[in-house]
Write a protein that holds these residues in place. Structure first.
Motif, PDB file in Angstrom:
ATOM      1  N   GLN A 115       3.378  -3.388  -5.967  1.00 13.50           N
ATOM      2  CA  GLN A 115       2.067  -3.309  -5.754  1.00 13.50           C
ATOM      3  C   GLN A 115       1.987  -1.681  -4.904  1.00 13.50           C
ATOM      4  O   GLN A 115       1.358  -0.907  -4.375  1.00 13.50           O
ATOM      5  CB  GLN A 115       1.290  -4.660  -5.175  1.00 13.50           C
ATOM      6  N   PRO A 116       2.899  -2.225  -3.610  1.00 10.42           N
ATOM      7  CA  PRO A 116       2.981  -1.448  -3.063  1.00 10.42           C
ATOM      8  C   PRO A 116       3.613   0.748  -4.021  1.00 10.42           C
ATOM      9  O   PRO A 116       2.782   1.599  -3.252  1.00 10.42           O
ATOM     10  CB  PRO A 116       4.507  -1.275  -1.464  1.00 10.42           C
ATOM     11  N   SER A 171      -8.496  -4.006 -14.020  1.00 14.39           N
ATOM     12  CA  SER A 171      -9.556  -4.017 -13.493  1.00 14.39           C
ATOM     13  C   SER A 171      -9.575  -5.394 -12.549  1.00 14.39           C
ATOM     14  O   SER A 171     -10.356  -5.542 -11.612  1.00 14.39           O
ATOM     15  CB  SER A 171     -10.254  -4.320 -14.608  1.00 14.39           C
ATOM     16  N   LYS A 172      -8.406  -5.582 -12.488  1.00  9.66           N
ATOM     17  CA  LYS A 172      -7.577  -6.363 -11.011  1.00  9.66           C
ATOM     18  C   LYS A 172      -6.545  -6.016 -10.726  1.00  9.66           C
ATOM     19  O   LYS A 172      -5.458  -5.106 -11.721  1.00  9.66           O
ATOM     20  CB  LYS A 172      -7.541  -7.973 -11.941  1.00  9.66           C
ATOM     21  N   GLU A 173      -6.325  -6.649  -9.900  1.00 10.17           N
ATOM     22  CA  GLU A 173      -4.892  -6.124  -8.861  1.00 10.17           C
ATOM     23  C   GLU A 173      -3.946  -7.245  -9.177  1.00 10.17           C
ATOM     24  O   GLU A 173      -4.275  -8.492  -9.442  1.00 10.17           O
ATOM     25  CB  GLU A 173      -5.116  -5.926  -7.677  1.00 10.17           C
ATOM     26  N   GLY A 174      -2.540  -6.712  -9.355  1.00  8.73           N
ATOM     27  CA  GLY A 174      -1.061  -7.840  -9.793  1.00  8.73           C
ATOM     28  C   GLY A 174      -1.078  -8.053  -7.772  1.00  8.73           C
ATOM     29  O   GLY A 174      -1.068  -7.334  -7.495  1.00  8.73           O
ATOM     30  N   LEU A 176      -0.285  -1.478 -19.839  1.00  6.86           N
ATOM     31  CA  LEU A 176      -0.053  -1.707 -18.506  1.00  6.86           C
ATOM     32  C   LEU A 176      -0.521  -3.741 -18.372  1.00  6.86           C
ATOM     33  O   LEU A 176      -1.573  -3.930 -18.862  1.00  6.86           O
ATOM     34  CB  LEU A 176      -1.158  -1.032 -17.592  1.00  6.86           C
ATOM     35  N   PHE A 177       0.596  -3.938 -17.878  1.00 10.44           N
ATOM     36  CA  PHE A 177       0.419  -5.692 -17.595  1.00 10.44           C
ATOM     37  C   PHE A 177       0.488  -5.778 -15.955  1.00 10.44           C
ATOM     38  O   PHE A 177       1.283  -5.422 -14.620  1.00 10.44           O
ATOM     39  CB  PHE A 177       1.550  -6.804 -18.144  1.00 10.44           C
ATOM     40  N   ALA A 178      -0.875  -6.505 -15.678  1.00 12.84           N
ATOM     41  CA  ALA A 178      -0.300  -6.131 -13.698  1.00 12.84           C
ATOM     42  C   ALA A 178      -0.508  -8.080 -14.189  1.00 12.84           C
ATOM     43  O   ALA A 178      -0.685  -9.214 -14.648  1.00 12.84           O
ATOM     44  CB  ALA A 178      -2.330  -6.921 -13.191  1.00 12.84           C
ATOM     45  N   LEU A 179       0.691  -8.617 -13.346  1.00 17.75           N
ATOM     46  CA  LEU A 179       2.026  -9.713 -12.895  1.00 17.75           C
ATOM     47  C   LEU A 179       1.000 -10.182 -11.700  1.00 17.75           C
ATOM     48  O   LEU A 179       1.168  -9.224 -10.737  1.00 17.75           O
ATOM     49  CB  LEU A 179       3.066  -9.772 -13.880  1.00 17.75           C
ATOM     50  N   LYS A 180       1.416 -11.565 -11.008  1.00 19.96           N
ATOM     51  CA  LYS A 180       0.788 -12.149 -10.145  1.00 19.96           C
ATOM     52  C   LYS A 180       1.891 -12.579  -9.690  1.00 19.96           C
ATOM     53  O   LYS A 180       2.532 -12.338  -7.996  1.00 19.96           O
ATOM     54  CB  LYS A 180       0.101 -13.483 -10.400  1.00 19.96           C
TER      55      LYS A 180
END
Ligand SMILES: Cc1cc2nc3c(=O)[nH]c(=O)nc-3n(C[C@H](O)[C@H](O)[C@H](O)COP(=O)(O)OP(=O)(O)OC[C@H]3O[C@@H](n4cnc5c(N)ncnc54)[C@H](O)[C@@H]3O)c2cc1C
Length: 461
Positions: free
Chosen positions: A255-256, A272-275, A224-228
């Motif tokens: 994000q929604p 651990s971080k949101e994208g 799972l990746f979070a992207l800017k």
């Protein structure tokens, strides 16, 4: 409904196979979209002979008939109109022997997709069409909609995984199409014509499905990746395509969507971080070779990554993606679009679609997710709290007047996998030319001269 017609039906079907009490019929009136329908009578045949006799009667009396499976459809295809008969195939749910030699299985159209998976797993094989609705949808519905699902990038759509169909035409004729042949160049491919026709050309009663080995290492590694930003999506997709592994799924969501799954279904992300966007990457084999992760994460558009290795972690990560449709529906009134654009253009298209929505941001919110790797973004328009249904509907109508010309500019399609059904009929001209629609009508008339099969779905007379 005509009394003579009902008498005829009563002579064909046993009493428990023809529902007429409003409370019994109500669940069959609509599909997952909850579009208003009116099922006054529901036929629940047990075998092909009964389906054939019911269709012959409908044809004789000119009664419209709506084929219906698990009713998980997202285009209103199984919605029943006034004076139409719902023909539900659930009781044709036989599971035949798995052939190891041919790697096929013969099943009834009413077999639940997940039950087919479980049946084939015992033989170390699987039907590779996998979708979040698998616990309720049926093989007949999957083939009638040419379902896609979560692993199209690896296996393709449902039409690739069927070698024979038994179908019943509008006049009650039973046809066996293709007879399990891998190769058959003898004129028009009628099997493929029926697949994806959404119950408008014939009723599917049985299918021979092609299977693949249930390799023990399939889907072992899920990341799972979070992207800017949106720009990170094509970057990560290209890097994954070049990666030293085979991609089984490349799914994305905004994000929604994650917020909806968290709040409505109480599922947690392990990042651990949101994208602003997220990607679920599933690989065949074990985790990516040493160094691949580190090199990919060096890109400024990527914020965080989590590698799920245990089966519980994998289940949790997939639970985020699979819970989106349900949790978004619980968030507010929704209008759904399963669009298709060339894979290389998805991010640009989404950026333009987002910009086109700015004027309506007080009345509707955009939730994106879907099958990035297949060029199949789903855009759900959702009503914020406090916005009335008419306000929301007006904003969606006006937004769609911008969205569909934009889609046409990208040479996209109004439906990548859910089909046209009732709800997307008005936009079909964005994807199909008048000449194509003329051919559609000729084919329909040839196979269904009285237009009794799923009337008013996909296109009008
Ligand atoms: C949570 C969720 C996730 C989903 N994810 C996906 C996804 O990833 N990919 C995807 O493609 N779809 C997805 N869908 C949509 C839906 O599940 C599929 O379209 C599925 O294939 C429909 O099967 P069904 O049996 O429920 O069909 P129904 O909804 O009952 O019917 C769908 C259409 O097929 C026709 N039909 C049904 N059975 C027959 C038959 N035996 N013969 C002829 N016509 C028939 C109906 O008339 C109707 O037009 C999702 C839906 C939900 C609710």
């Amino acid at each position: 409904m005509n009394g003579a017609f009902l008498n005829k039906l009563a002579g064909i079907l046993p009493a428990d196979a023809l529902l007429s009490a409003p409370e019994d019929c109500a669940p069959y009136a609509s599909d997952w979209t909850r579009t208003e329908g009116v099922a006054e009578y529901v036929a629940l045949p047990r075998n092909t002979a009964q389906v054939s006799a019911v269709l012959a009667a409908c044809n004789e009396f000119g009664v419209g008939v709506v084929p219906s499976g698990g009713r998980t459809g997202l285009a209103g295809g199984a919605v029943v109109g006034k004076s139409q008969l719902a023909l539900n195939l659930s009781r044709l749910n036989q599971l035949g022997d798995v052939s190891q030699l041919a790697r096929t299985v013969r099943v009834g159209a009413g077999a639940i997709t997940q039950a087919v998976h479980a049946h084939c797993e015992n033989a170390g094989l699987t039907w590779p069409i996998d979708l979040a609705s698998k616990g309720s949808c049926q093989i007949g519905g999957n083939l009638a909609t040419n379902a896609g699902g979560l692993r199209v990038i690896r296996y393709g759509m449902a039409r690739k995984w069927v070698t024979a169909l038994e179908v019943v035409t509008s006049t009650g004729k039973v046809l066996e199409l293709n007879a399990d042949l891998e190769k058959n160049n003898t004129g028009y491919d009628l099997l493929q014509l029926v697949v994806g026709s959404e119950g408008t050309l014939a009723v599917i009663t049985q299918a021979t499905l092609k299977l693949v080995p249930l390799a023990p290492d399939l889907g072992k590694a899920v990341c799972l990746f979070a992207l800017k930003d949106l720009g990170g999506l094509p970057y990560l997709f290209e890097a994954s395509r070049k990666g030293p592994f085979e991609i089984l799924a490349f799914e994305f969501f905004s994000q929604p969507c994650l917020e909806a799954v968290r709040t409505k279904l109480n599922r947690q992300s392990r990042l651990s971080k949101e994208g602003n966007y997220y990607v679920l990457l599933e690989l065949a084999g074990d985790k990516p070779r040493e160094g691949w992760f580190e090199s990919v994460l060096a890109h400024p558009g990527l914020v965080d990554a989590f590698l799920a290795e245990s089966s519980e972690d994998r289940r949790q990560v997939w639970g985020l993606r699979e819970g989106i449709t349900e949790s978004v529906a619980l968030t507010g009134r929704v209008r759904k679009h399963d669009l298709s654009v060339p894979v290389a253009k998805v991010a640009d298209f989404l950026a333009d679609a987002e910009a086109a929505a700015l004027d309506f941001s007080a009345q509707m919110k955009l939730y994106y997710f879907g099958h990035f790797g297949d060029g199949s973004p789903h855009i759900n328009l959702v009503a914020p709290v406090g916005v009335t249904a008419p306000e929301f509907d007006r904003a969606c109508d006006r937004y769609e007047e911008r969205l569909f010309p934009l889609l046409q500019k990208y040479r996209g399609s109004i439906s990548s996998e859910h089909g046209v059904g009732l709800l997307k009929k008005k936009w079909l001209s964005y994807s199909r030319s008048p000449e194509e629609l003329h051919v559609f009508r000729s084919i329909k008339t040839a196979l269904d001269p009285k237009w009794i099969l799923n009337p008013g779905k996909v296109f009008d007379r």
